[in-house]
Design an enzyme around this catalytic site. Structure first.
Site, short mmCIF file in Angstrom:
data_model
loop_
_atom_site.label_atom_id
_atom_site.label_comp_id
_atom_site.label_asym_id
_atom_site.label_seq_id
_atom_site.Cartn_x
_atom_site.Cartn_y
_atom_site.Cartn_z
N LEU A 145 0.85 -1.20 0.00
CA LEU A 145 0.00 0.00 0.00
C LEU A 145 0.88 1.24 0.00
O LEU A 145 1.70 1.40 0.90
CB LEU A 145 -0.87 0.01 1.27
CG LEU A 145 -1.79 -1.21 1.45
CD1 LEU A 145 -2.30 -1.29 2.88
CD2 LEU A 145 -2.95 -1.14 0.46
N HIS A 146 0.69 2.10 -0.98
CA HIS A 146 1.45 3.36 -0.92
C HIS A 146 0.82 4.51 -1.70
O HIS A 146 1.38 5.61 -1.74
CB HIS A 146 2.89 3.16 -1.40
CG HIS A 146 3.01 2.97 -2.90
ND1 HIS A 146 2.81 1.75 -3.51
CD2 HIS A 146 3.30 3.83 -3.90
CE1 HIS A 146 2.98 1.87 -4.81
NE2 HIS A 146 3.27 3.13 -5.09
N ARG A 147 -0.32 4.30 -2.36
CA ARG A 147 -0.90 5.40 -3.15
C ARG A 147 -1.34 6.52 -2.23
O ARG A 147 -2.00 6.27 -1.21
CB ARG A 147 -2.12 4.93 -3.93
CG ARG A 147 -1.84 4.05 -5.08
CD ARG A 147 -1.24 4.74 -6.28
NE ARG A 147 -0.49 3.75 -7.02
CZ ARG A 147 0.67 3.94 -7.63
NH1 ARG A 147 1.23 5.13 -7.62
NH2 ARG A 147 1.27 2.97 -8.26
N ARG A 184 6.15 5.63 2.62
CA ARG A 184 5.18 6.73 2.52
C ARG A 184 4.04 6.60 3.53
O ARG A 184 3.62 7.57 4.13
CB ARG A 184 4.60 6.78 1.11
CG ARG A 184 3.59 7.87 0.97
CD ARG A 184 3.01 8.01 -0.42
NE ARG A 184 2.46 9.34 -0.49
CZ ARG A 184 2.99 10.35 -1.14
NH1 ARG A 184 4.07 10.18 -1.85
NH2 ARG A 184 2.44 11.54 -1.09
N ASP A 234 -2.03 -1.55 -4.14
CA ASP A 234 -2.36 -0.39 -4.97
C ASP A 234 -1.18 -0.04 -5.88
O ASP A 234 -1.13 1.04 -6.46
CB ASP A 234 -2.82 0.80 -4.11
CG ASP A 234 -1.78 1.20 -3.06
OD1 ASP A 234 -0.62 0.76 -3.16
OD2 ASP A 234 -2.14 1.98 -2.16
#
Ligand code: UD1
Ligand code: UDP
Length: 362
Positions: free
Chosen positions: A204-206, A239, A279
């Protein structure tokens, strides 16, 4: 006249895309240099790819580091302008859709240096994604556009790009996957993470999922709902670490949050997984090739070929636990389609076009 080719890399997804192009160009007698902008700099976000993928040490690391979009892009542009003036390349090769890609494209265009874009034509049609801005501008300015899938070719055509500049070559990231397949050891991954039965992998990083506290809270609720059904290993991009930790991600006993993994370790883990939740752009493609069901936590994808010819499905956060349960109770697919030309030879096709271009051959 210069025949020098300069490759621009900087962020994690650039490295597995550049490796096969650089390797294929070594088979031609042509000068090439590798620039690392320094956009990513942690060992597991950068150096590990150089160690594992046979990439040469970068000739230059600009060390731009993190910052706002404008600060990061501008710092990269200022450094690259001087570098391009000093080195006088015939062609700059840019990869994917990150800020380093955009910065190099803008600088090369103004200096009238030819530009090749690897992974051209992908479109999410979602202007809230910074990557979509980077893709559209890069493709508008590039001279050679290397597409991974027919939908990307169609988008470029619809935008008025001269068909002679578009080359459907397949997917260099998949070249890297296929070249390293024997190293992806699911057994080692199981032992490393103490997994005995079915497990899922998540990345997950969006910004749309992790930046805003309310999005992070909704995402954590969905991840906890999923983890009620299956053990989850989550190599977490830096992030989202702060926001997801603050939203309580780490408190579920069935979720193991770990630092980003090396490429070989990551794909070993994915290979053995019952499913993947992500993502990421690249992970949608890798799961398609490995035949691992992939739930993409996004409202859209610039990689629809992974849905039509692969294992990918889009999912909204609230539906995640139910969709995970459905995958766990359905039989594993024995065979699955893969996209055309994702055959391990994209790097060679790209190199052939590039060499003709720098030698001004038709
Ligand atoms: C970037 C790309 C994104 C890509 C992702 C792949 C842009 C606009 N975005 O997003 O398209 O999917 O890389 O991983 O280029 N950080 C570290 N260590 C690092 C690198 C980053 O701690 O080595 C942290 C910093 O706090 C930084 C944040 O991550 O501010 C975001 O990094 P940045 O490169 O700006 O964007 P990504 O979210 O990584
Ligand atoms: N990856 C990795 N370790 C990890 C997570 C990802 O090696 O812990 C690899 C994986 O091959 C993926 C690539 O890094 O395709 C780029 O991933 P990322 O999700 O950062 O970028 P995106 O493709 O979304 O731009």
């Amino acid at each position: 006249m210069s025949e020098l080719i300069i490759h621009i890399t900087g962020a994690r997804p650039n490295f597995p895309k550049a490796a096969p192009v650089i390797a294929a160009l070594r088979e031609h007698d042509v000068a090439q240099e590798l620039v690392h902008t320094g956009q990513h700099y942690d060992d597991k976000m950068s150096a590990v790819f150089f160690r594992q993928l046979g990439l040469p040490e970068p000739d230059v690391n600009l060390g731009v580091g993190s910052g706002s979009h404008a600060a990061q892009t501008a710092a990269t542009m200022v450094s690259l302008e001087q570098l391009f003036l000093d080195r006088d390349p015939a062609l700059v090769v840019v990869y994917g859709d990150v800020n380093s890609t955009l910065a190099a494209t803008l600088v090369a265009a103004k200096l009238q240096i030819r530009i090749a874009h690897v992974e051209a034509g992908l479109r999410s049609f979602d202007p809230t994604m910074p990557e979509e801005v980077n893709r559209v501008v890069t493709d508008r300015l590039a001279d050679l556009l290397f597409a991974t899938s027919p939908d990307a070719v169609a988008h470029l055509g619809n935008e008025g790009v001269d068909p002679n500049r578009i080359h459907l070559v397949g997917n260099p990231m998949i070249d890297t996957l296929l070249a390293n397949l024997d190293r992806f050891d699911a057994g080692v991954a199981r032992r490393e993470f103490g997994m005995e039965g079915d497990y899922a992998v998540a990345t997950l990083h969006r910004p749309a999922n992790v930046d805003d506290p309310s999005d992070a809270a909704a995402l954590v609720r969905a991840m906890h709902g999923m983890a009620d059904h299956v053990a989850v290993v989550l190599p977490l991009h830096p992030r989202g670490r702060g926001s997801l930790e603050a939203a309580g991600l780490f408190t579920h006993p069935n979720i193991s949050v770990v630092d980003p993994l090396g490429y070989v370790e990551f794909l070993g883990l994915v290979r053995g997984a019952r499913l993947v939740v992500t993502d990421s752009g690249g992970v949608q493609e890798e799961t398609t090739m490995l035949g691992v069901p992939c739930l993409t936590l996004r409202p859209n994808t610039e990689r629809p070929v992974t849905i039509t010819h692969g294992t990918n499905q889009l999912v909204v956060r609230d539906d995640l636990p139910g969709r995970v349960k459905a995958i766990l109770s359905s039989p594993r697919a024995e065979t699955w389609p893969t996209p055309p030309l994702w055959d391990g030879r994209a790097g060679e096709r790209i190199a052939d076009v590039i060499v003709r271009d720098v030698r001004r051959q038709p």
